[in-house]
Design an enzyme around this catalytic site. Structure first.
Site, PDB file in Angstrom:
ATOM      1  N   ASP A  10       0.819  -1.160   0.001  1.00 35.18           N
ATOM      2  CA  ASP A  10      -0.035   0.124   0.261  1.00 35.18           C
ATOM      3  C   ASP A  10       1.003   1.025  -0.014  1.00 35.18           C
ATOM      4  O   ASP A  10       1.079   2.080   0.903  1.00 35.18           O
ATOM      5  CB  ASP A  10      -0.950  -0.085   1.145  1.00 35.18           C
ATOM      6  CG  ASP A  10      -2.312  -1.158   1.181  1.00 35.18           C
ATOM      7  OD1 ASP A  10      -2.334  -1.419   0.081  1.00 35.18           O
ATOM      8  OD2 ASP A  10      -2.444  -1.766   1.991  1.00 35.18           O
ATOM      9  N   LYS A  61     -10.831  -4.759  -7.269  1.00 31.83           N
ATOM     10  CA  LYS A  61     -12.272  -5.014  -6.951  1.00 31.83           C
ATOM     11  C   LYS A  61     -13.181  -4.264  -7.944  1.00 31.83           C
ATOM     12  O   LYS A  61     -13.994  -3.565  -7.792  1.00 31.83           O
ATOM     13  CB  LYS A  61     -12.592  -4.234  -5.783  1.00 31.83           C
ATOM     14  CG  LYS A  61     -11.626  -4.535  -4.337  1.00 31.83           C
ATOM     15  CD  LYS A  61     -11.966  -3.803  -3.155  1.00 31.83           C
ATOM     16  CE  LYS A  61     -11.301  -4.134  -1.959  1.00 31.83           C
ATOM     17  NZ  LYS A  61      -9.685  -3.514  -2.211  1.00 31.83           N
ATOM     18  N   HIS A  63     -16.201  -3.710 -10.405  1.00 31.34           N
ATOM     19  CA  HIS A  63     -17.598  -3.938 -10.391  1.00 31.34           C
ATOM     20  C   HIS A  63     -18.151  -3.210 -11.402  1.00 31.34           C
ATOM     21  O   HIS A  63     -18.215  -1.715 -11.359  1.00 31.34           O
ATOM     22  CB  HIS A  63     -17.752  -3.331  -8.928  1.00 31.34           C
ATOM     23  CG  HIS A  63     -19.422  -3.433  -8.418  1.00 31.34           C
ATOM     24  ND1 HIS A  63     -19.878  -3.021  -7.328  1.00 31.34           N
ATOM     25  CD2 HIS A  63     -20.527  -3.658  -9.102  1.00 31.34           C
ATOM     26  CE1 HIS A  63     -21.178  -3.196  -7.205  1.00 31.34           C
ATOM     27  NE2 HIS A  63     -21.527  -3.683  -8.410  1.00 31.34           N
ATOM     28  N   ASP A  64     -18.745  -3.667 -12.512  1.00 30.01           N
ATOM     29  CA  ASP A  64     -19.551  -3.010 -13.370  1.00 30.01           C
ATOM     30  C   ASP A  64     -20.212  -3.981 -14.278  1.00 30.01           C
ATOM     31  O   ASP A  64     -20.502  -4.934 -13.819  1.00 30.01           O
ATOM     32  CB  ASP A  64     -18.084  -2.344 -14.517  1.00 30.01           C
ATOM     33  CG  ASP A  64     -18.722  -1.180 -15.177  1.00 30.01           C
ATOM     34  OD1 ASP A  64     -19.751  -1.150 -15.725  1.00 30.01           O
ATOM     35  OD2 ASP A  64     -17.724  -0.262 -15.163  1.00 30.01           O
ATOM     36  N   PRO A  66     -21.426  -6.778 -16.953  1.00 33.99           N
ATOM     37  CA  PRO A  66     -20.607  -7.884 -17.304  1.00 33.99           C
ATOM     38  C   PRO A  66     -19.636  -7.797 -18.396  1.00 33.99           C
ATOM     39  O   PRO A  66     -18.498  -8.431 -18.484  1.00 33.99           O
ATOM     40  CB  PRO A  66     -21.843  -8.833 -17.723  1.00 33.99           C
ATOM     41  CG  PRO A  66     -22.729  -8.450 -16.735  1.00 33.99           C
ATOM     42  CD  PRO A  66     -22.916  -6.848 -16.729  1.00 33.99           C
ATOM     43  N   THR A  68     -18.053  -5.104 -19.558  1.00 36.92           N
ATOM     44  CA  THR A  68     -17.097  -4.365 -19.326  1.00 36.92           C
ATOM     45  C   THR A  68     -16.045  -5.222 -18.217  1.00 36.92           C
ATOM     46  O   THR A  68     -14.692  -5.132 -18.517  1.00 36.92           O
ATOM     47  CB  THR A  68     -17.364  -2.901 -18.385  1.00 36.92           C
ATOM     48  OG1 THR A  68     -18.210  -2.253 -19.490  1.00 36.92           O
ATOM     49  CG2 THR A  68     -16.217  -2.273 -18.042  1.00 36.92           C
ATOM     50  N   THR A 122     -13.710  -5.019   5.130  1.00 33.07           N
ATOM     51  CA  THR A 122     -13.459  -5.244   6.612  1.00 33.07           C
ATOM     52  C   THR A 122     -13.794  -3.825   7.238  1.00 33.07           C
ATOM     53  O   THR A 122     -13.661  -3.916   8.573  1.00 33.07           O
ATOM     54  CB  THR A 122     -12.044  -5.624   6.835  1.00 33.07           C
ATOM     55  OG1 THR A 122     -11.036  -4.834   6.268  1.00 33.07           O
ATOM     56  CG2 THR A 122     -11.888  -7.114   6.467  1.00 33.07           C
ATOM     57  N   GLY A 213      -0.747  -5.747   5.736  1.00 37.25           N
ATOM     58  CA  GLY A 213      -0.139  -4.535   5.315  1.00 37.25           C
ATOM     59  C   GLY A 213       0.812  -3.731   6.692  1.00 37.25           C
ATOM     60  O   GLY A 213       1.867  -3.970   6.504  1.00 37.25           O
TER      61      GLY A 213
END
Length: 238
Positions: A10, A61, A63-64, A66, A68, A122, A213
């Site tokens: 990170d 992650k 999230h769009d 299908p 794409t 989380t 991390g």
């Protein structure tokens, strides 16, 4: 089992990554590259890490819609990363499309990357989930629902809290991959994550992979911190 310990890189840029990795000369790590680093450095950071011999969890992650997601996963698979993820909230069609894209984009002679889905971050508490996201279930029920949908859609597993692993083993079986962030040494601050656990506790609860991390990257001696986490995760007594 050390290859199931994932170190979260990170950092804002490659220079910070290079400085951190100097502590690990000769050590082949499994590292997580997130949005901040990938959006700054692009695919070049993946090439750099692969040349160093490290395995990579590319944590974007997705999230769009299908189509794409399918196209994006085709591109990510061509980078020869080892693990990728999507949001389970994108639905079954999107998750199935992700797998199709990975299969189409994987390098010749290699298996597609492991594909997992995020159930709930989380940083999400049950109160937040109900009041802000509008899901009228308990946190445990919501996570189990998404995990079951993930498995039915052909993905390999989920990102989840260590505390949710035992329930997911019941719902999805022992072969279902559970990748658990929010891992801290007992002496560390929990920062912005709500559902956290120690490496030892993650092992006891049955996590497949842990993501660590700040306990390593912010330590005065990152290599020693890595060894400590690794020992706790593997159950080694020193």
């Amino acid at each position: 089992m050390s290859q199931s310990l994932i170190v979260a890189l990170d950092f804002p840029g490659k220079q910070d990554v290079e400085q951190f990795l100097r502590h690990f000369e000769g050590e082949e790590l499994f590292v997580k590259v997130g949005m901040e680093l990938f959006y700054k450095e692009g695919p070049a950071i993946i090439t750099y890490l692969k040349e160093k011999g490290h395995k990579i969890f590319l944590d974007l992650k997705l999230h769009d819609i299908p189509n794409t997601v399918k196209s994006a996963m085709r591109s990510l698979a061509s980078l020869d990363v080892d693990m990728v993820n999507v949001h389970a909230a994108g639905g079954s069609s999107m998750m199935k499309a992700a797998i199709e894209g990975l299969e189409e984009g994987k390098q010749e002679g290699k298996e597609r990357p492991i594909c997992i889905a995020v159930t709930q971050l989380t940083s999400t508490s049950e109160t937040m989930m109900k009041k802000e996201i509008g899901i009228e279930k308990t946190l445990e029920e919501a996570v189990a629902h998404y995990a079951k949908l993930t498995k039915e859609s052909g993905l390999d597993g989920v990102v989840c809290s260590t505390l949710e692993v035992p329930k997911l083993r019941e719902v999805c079986g022992n072969e279902f991959v559970t990748v658990t962030p929010g891992i801290r040494l007992a002496s560390d601050d929990v920062n912005d994550q709500v559902r956290v656990a120690t490496p030892k506790r993650a092992r006891e609860l049955g996590s497949s992979y842990i993501v660590v991390g700040r306990s390593i990257t912010k330590a005065e001696n990152p290599l020693e911190a890595y060894k400590t986490v690794k020992q706790q995760w593997e159950g080694v007594t020193v």
